[in-house]
Design a protein around this motif. Structure first.
Motif, PDB file in Angstrom:
ATOM      1  N   PHE A  74       0.815  -1.218   0.000  1.00 57.63           N
ATOM      2  CA  PHE A  74       0.000   0.000   0.000  1.00 57.63           C
ATOM      3  C   PHE A  74       0.849   1.269   0.000  1.00 57.63           C
ATOM      4  N   ALA A  75       2.157   1.126  -0.106  1.00 57.09           N
ATOM      5  CA  ALA A  75       3.047   2.291  -0.091  1.00 57.09           C
ATOM      6  C   ALA A  75       3.185   2.862  -1.499  1.00 57.09           C
ATOM      7  N   ALA A  76       2.067   3.283  -2.070  1.00 51.58           N
ATOM      8  CA  ALA A  76       2.045   3.706  -3.471  1.00 51.58           C
ATOM      9  C   ALA A  76       2.968   4.881  -3.743  1.00 51.58           C
ATOM     10  N   ASP A  77       3.155   5.756  -2.755  1.00 51.63           N
ATOM     11  CA  ASP A  77       4.015   6.923  -2.952  1.00 51.63           C
ATOM     12  C   ASP A  77       5.471   6.537  -3.180  1.00 51.63           C
ATOM     13  N   ALA A  78       5.845   5.323  -2.793  1.00 51.88           N
ATOM     14  CA  ALA A  78       7.229   4.878  -2.942  1.00 51.88           C
ATOM     15  C   ALA A  78       7.442   3.970  -4.144  1.00 51.88           C
ATOM     16  N   PHE A  79       6.371   3.645  -4.869  1.00 50.36           N
ATOM     17  CA  PHE A  79       6.506   2.687  -5.969  1.00 50.36           C
ATOM     18  C   PHE A  79       7.537   3.139  -7.002  1.00 50.36           C
ATOM     19  N   ALA A  80       7.425   4.357  -7.474  1.00 44.08           N
ATOM     20  CA  ALA A  80       8.314   4.826  -8.541  1.00 44.08           C
ATOM     21  C   ALA A  80       9.766   4.841  -8.083  1.00 44.08           C
ATOM     22  N   ALA A  81      10.002   5.314  -6.860  1.00 44.85           N
ATOM     23  CA  ALA A  81      11.371   5.422  -6.364  1.00 44.85           C
ATOM     24  C   ALA A  81      12.005   4.047  -6.156  1.00 44.85           C
ATOM     25  N   GLU A  82      11.218   3.048  -5.790  1.00 44.71           N
ATOM     26  CA  GLU A  82      11.748   1.720  -5.499  1.00 44.71           C
ATOM     27  C   GLU A  82      11.634   0.752  -6.678  1.00 44.71           C
TER      28      GLU A  82
END
Length: 266
Positions: A47-55
């Motif tokens: 659910f950590a969608a804000d971190a998807f792109a960075a990771e």
């Protein structure tokens, strides 16, 4: 066939790199198992969608693949390493996928599966990630695995396709929220009963991105009996499976031969 589910706690105070190394240690400790399974998106949190792109990373050659491949090799196990946020780096700003990774005991990446059904109802994964477009199976020495991920559980037509592709053991990594635990328990058993197959459903523990996780990883046999179920915290489940029980169940109660709709074309 010995299978171990690793219900890992996705702790938001832990870095992704540290969690990879901790997961690798847990996998290495399972030497002697035939198959080890990790949950969905455990490096970053489902659910950590804000971190998807960075990771985001490559499925093959990315940091998770490197660490998990080495762990599979060191333990000598088939490792379903859950899923990662994959980016297609063949193009600038390429699409993201929720991609499962299956490693052979020599550490090579054997099979990948891009999640077909994205959860979120126009938010999170549903808008940030691209849907996969093909099913995935893998033939192990003991049995044929069919791969699915979390929200896929709600779409039985996917499991019919996996059944028709020869699946005997259905592996479902998940990041399932605690508030829908009742649905999880019903759906996991339903997919086993209707497919007359084992289901290995491995979820995450803890709370991440503000969403409490259900945990309660489950192993269900082809008759729908729950062989093992975890609690809500970090836990390992180890179960002995008998792949011959799949064929025996299908012969004893031959419901699948009475299918009429959606049968594969000869």
């Amino acid at each position: 066939m010995r299978a171990t589910l690793v219900q890992i706690d996705v702790d938001t105070e832990e870095t992704v790199a540290d969690r990879r190394e901790r997961a690798a240690r847990l996998v290495r400790a399972q030497a002697g198992a035939d198959l080890v399974v990790l949950p969905e998106l455990w490096p970053v949190g489902a659910f950590a969608a804000d971190a998807f792109a960075a990771e985001a990373e490559q499925a093959a050659g990315g940091p998770t693949a490197a660490v998990m491949g080495a762990a599979a090799r060191d333990a000598g196990v088939w490792l379903h390493a859950g899923s990662v946020v994959e980016r297609d780096f063949s193009q600038e700003g390429g699409p993201l996928y929720n991609t499962s990774l299956l490693f052979a005991p020599d550490g090579t990446l054997h099979t990948t599966y891009r999640k077909i059904h994205r959860f979120g109802f126009d938010r999170g994964e549903a808008v940030l990630m691209t849907a996969g477009d093909r099913i995935a199976t893998a033939r192990l020495p003991q049995a044929v695995l069919g791969l699915a991920t979390c929200y896929d559980l709600r779409f039985p037509e996917l499991f019919r396709l996996l059944l028709d592709a020869g699946a005997q053991v259905l592996v479902v990594p998940a990041g399932w929220p605690a508030r829908r635990l009742a649905h999880w328990r019903v759906l996991v058993r339903a997919r086993a009963i209707e497919s007359q197959a084992y289901v290995l459903a491995c979820g995450t523990a803890g709370t991440h991105a503000g969403v409490e996780q259900a945990g309660h990883s489950m192993v269900v046999d082809p008759w729908g009996e729950v062989l093992a179920e975890a609690g809500p915290g970090e836990q390992l489940l180890t179960v002995e499976l008998d792949p011959a029980r799949v064929a025996a169940t299908r012969a004893e109660f031959p419901v699948l031969r009475d299918r009429v709709l959606g049968m594969p074309t000869p």
